[in-house]
Scaffold this motif. Structure first.
Motif, mmCIF file in Angstrom:
data_model
loop_
_atom_site.group_PDB
_atom_site.id
_atom_site.type_symbol
_atom_site.label_atom_id
_atom_site.label_comp_id
_atom_site.label_asym_id
_atom_site.label_seq_id
_atom_site.Cartn_x
_atom_site.Cartn_y
_atom_site.Cartn_z
ATOM 1 N N LEU A 113 0.851 -1.196 0.000
ATOM 2 C CA LEU A 113 0.000 0.000 0.000
ATOM 3 C C LEU A 113 0.888 1.248 0.000
ATOM 4 N N PRO A 114 0.321 2.401 -0.410
ATOM 5 C CA PRO A 114 1.132 3.631 -0.434
ATOM 6 C C PRO A 114 1.722 3.959 0.941
ATOM 7 N N ASP A 115 2.958 4.475 0.937
ATOM 8 C CA ASP A 115 3.666 4.806 2.175
ATOM 9 C C ASP A 115 2.878 5.745 3.076
ATOM 10 N N GLU A 116 2.093 6.644 2.468
ATOM 11 C CA GLU A 116 1.378 7.658 3.264
ATOM 12 C C GLU A 116 0.106 7.113 3.918
ATOM 13 N N THR A 117 -0.164 5.820 3.717
ATOM 14 C CA THR A 117 -1.352 5.215 4.328
ATOM 15 C C THR A 117 -1.244 5.236 5.850
ATOM 16 N N ASP A 118 -2.240 5.841 6.506
ATOM 17 C CA ASP A 118 -2.299 5.844 7.969
ATOM 18 C C ASP A 118 -2.828 4.497 8.446
ATOM 19 N N VAL A 119 -2.149 3.902 9.417
ATOM 20 C CA VAL A 119 -2.508 2.591 9.931
ATOM 21 C C VAL A 119 -3.112 2.748 11.334
ATOM 22 N N TYR A 120 -4.365 2.276 11.477
ATOM 23 C CA TYR A 120 -5.058 2.299 12.765
ATOM 24 C C TYR A 120 -5.158 0.867 13.289
ATOM 25 N N PRO A 121 -4.290 0.509 14.244
ATOM 26 C CA PRO A 121 -4.221 -0.883 14.703
ATOM 27 C C PRO A 121 -5.207 -1.210 15.814
ATOM 28 N N GLY A 122 -5.317 -2.499 16.116
ATOM 29 C CA GLY A 122 -6.227 -2.977 17.152
ATOM 30 C C GLY A 122 -5.797 -2.629 18.563
ATOM 31 N N HIS A 123 -4.508 -2.338 18.751
ATOM 32 C CA HIS A 123 -3.982 -1.948 20.061
ATOM 33 C C HIS A 123 -2.846 -0.959 19.829
ATOM 34 N N GLY A 124 -2.682 -0.026 20.751
ATOM 35 C CA GLY A 124 -1.545 0.889 20.676
ATOM 36 C C GLY A 124 -1.763 2.043 19.721
ATOM 37 N N GLN A 125 -0.673 2.764 19.454
ATOM 38 C CA GLN A 125 -0.763 4.007 18.700
ATOM 39 C C GLN A 125 -0.857 3.788 17.196
ATOM 40 N N ALA A 126 -1.391 4.773 16.508
ATOM 41 C CA ALA A 126 -1.469 4.739 15.043
ATOM 42 C C ALA A 126 -0.069 4.890 14.449
ATOM 43 N N THR A 127 0.062 4.464 13.203
ATOM 44 C CA THR A 127 1.352 4.549 12.528
ATOM 45 C C THR A 127 1.095 4.713 11.029
ATOM 46 N N SER A 128 2.080 4.459 10.200
ATOM 47 C CA SER A 128 1.876 4.544 8.746
ATOM 48 C C SER A 128 2.608 3.392 8.065
ATOM 49 N N ILE A 129 2.186 3.083 6.858
ATOM 50 C CA ILE A 129 2.834 2.005 6.102
ATOM 51 C C ILE A 129 4.305 2.334 5.852
ATOM 52 N N GLY A 130 4.579 3.563 5.447
ATOM 53 C CA GLY A 130 5.967 3.960 5.172
ATOM 54 C C GLY A 130 6.867 3.784 6.383
ATOM 55 N N TYR A 131 6.366 4.187 7.544
ATOM 56 C CA TYR A 131 7.152 4.058 8.771
ATOM 57 C C TYR A 131 7.402 2.588 9.093
ATOM 58 N N GLU A 132 6.363 1.770 8.994
ATOM 59 C CA GLU A 132 6.502 0.359 9.357
ATOM 60 C C GLU A 132 7.399 -0.404 8.392
ATOM 61 N N LYS A 133 7.428 -0.003 7.133
ATOM 62 C CA LYS A 133 8.301 -0.676 6.155
ATOM 63 C C LYS A 133 9.764 -0.551 6.554
ATOM 64 N N THR A 134 10.099 0.510 7.288
ATOM 65 C CA THR A 134 11.493 0.680 7.694
ATOM 66 C C THR A 134 11.731 0.368 9.170
ATOM 67 N N HIS A 135 10.675 0.349 10.005
ATOM 68 C CA HIS A 135 10.862 0.162 11.443
ATOM 69 C C HIS A 135 10.261 -1.128 12.010
ATOM 70 N N ASN A 136 9.455 -1.826 11.238
ATOM 71 C CA ASN A 136 8.774 -2.994 11.789
ATOM 72 C C ASN A 136 9.661 -4.229 11.694
ATOM 73 N N PRO A 137 9.766 -5.006 12.792
ATOM 74 C CA PRO A 137 10.585 -6.226 12.705
ATOM 75 C C PRO A 137 10.128 -7.192 11.608
ATOM 76 N N ALA A 138 8.838 -7.150 11.266
ATOM 77 C CA ALA A 138 8.335 -8.032 10.204
ATOM 78 C C ALA A 138 8.966 -7.699 8.855
ATOM 79 N N ALA A 139 9.395 -6.466 8.676
ATOM 80 C CA ALA A 139 9.963 -6.041 7.392
ATOM 81 C C ALA A 139 11.259 -6.779 7.100
ATOM 82 N N GLY A 140 11.987 -7.103 8.158
ATOM 83 C CA GLY A 140 13.252 -7.798 7.961
ATOM 84 C C GLY A 140 13.114 -9.284 7.702
ATOM 85 N N MET A 141 11.901 -9.816 7.859
ATOM 86 C CA MET A 141 11.717 -11.268 7.744
ATOM 87 C C MET A 141 11.211 -11.705 6.385
ATOM 88 N N ARG A 142 10.953 -10.749 5.500
ATOM 89 C CA ARG A 142 10.287 -11.116 4.257
ATOM 90 C C ARG A 142 11.192 -11.929 3.343
#
Length: 211
Positions: A182-211
């Motif tokens: 999805l586009p980097d500017e997509t705002d992500v509203y999760p089930g728990h915790g604070q909101a984030t964005s796709i662009g941020y998670e692509k570089t900061h999420n541990p799942a990004a390193g496992m692909r």
């Protein structure tokens, strides 16, 4: 941007229930009414919104336990992923038997991957994201750059996979192939915790390193 999103934190798990609405039309919907139906209804009243539907990202008890009351109060349909039907109907699998009084429910509309639904005048795309549960979905509103991610993707984290129907392999694949496209500017509203964005998670999420 005419869309407003209010986070209503509910229940013992601190689940994010979302009230989303269009400021101009005053039409909206709810995502994951997990507990505290009275609180959710109060917030809707405060903004003078009568939600037109309830969208469930997945069937775990902490995301669904207020859905029946809220549905009955407003006389509105409940949407859930087609592969989550079994979990919604099983108090052991949806964990309500363990954490609360056993609770089951049926959705009115079962949706499938990539289905386009129109709710409250907004076009929403269903994205199947198995992993946290086998039938979990995210809801994507392209025009507003908004994703309701349930417990698939969190700020710098991702959902647990050790519950019934969970799969780490599926979850990492869902995040990589379904959400990180999805586009980097997509705002992500999760089930728990604070909101984030796709662009941020692509570089900061541990799942990004496992692909």
């Amino acid at each position: 941007n005419m869309m407003r999103i209010e986070t209503i934190m509910v229940g013992q798990m601190g689940t994010n229930c979302y009230l989303a609405w269009d400021e101009e039309s005053k039409r909206g919907f709810l995502v994951d009414p997990g507990e505290q139906a009275d609180k959710i209804i109060r917030v809707c009243s405060r903004y003078e919104i009568k939600p037109e539907a309830i969208l469930l990202t997945h069937g775990h008890f902490d995301h669904i336990m207020a859905a029946k009351k809220v549905k009955e109060y407003y006389q509105i349909p409940v949407y859930a992923g087609i592969h989550e039907e079994e979990l919604l109907a099983d108090a052991e699998k949806n964990l309500s038997a363990m954490w609360a009084e056993g609770f089951t429910m049926k959705a009115d509309d079962l949706v499938v991957d990539n289905q386009k639904i129109e709710i409250a005048g907004m076009k929403i795309t269903v994205i199947e994201t198995p992993g946290h549960t086998s039938g979990g979905v995210c809801y994507y509103i392209e025009k507003e750059h908004v994703l309701f991610a349930g417990d698939t993707l969190f700020f710098e984290s991702y959902g647990r996979t050790d519950f019934p129907g969970g799969s780490m392999f599926s979850l990492i694949r869902s995040i990589g192939k379904k959400l990180f496209v999805l586009p980097d500017e997509t705002d992500v509203y999760p089930g728990h915790g604070q909101a984030t964005s796709i662009g941020y998670e692509k570089t900061h999420n541990p799942a990004a390193g496992m692909r």
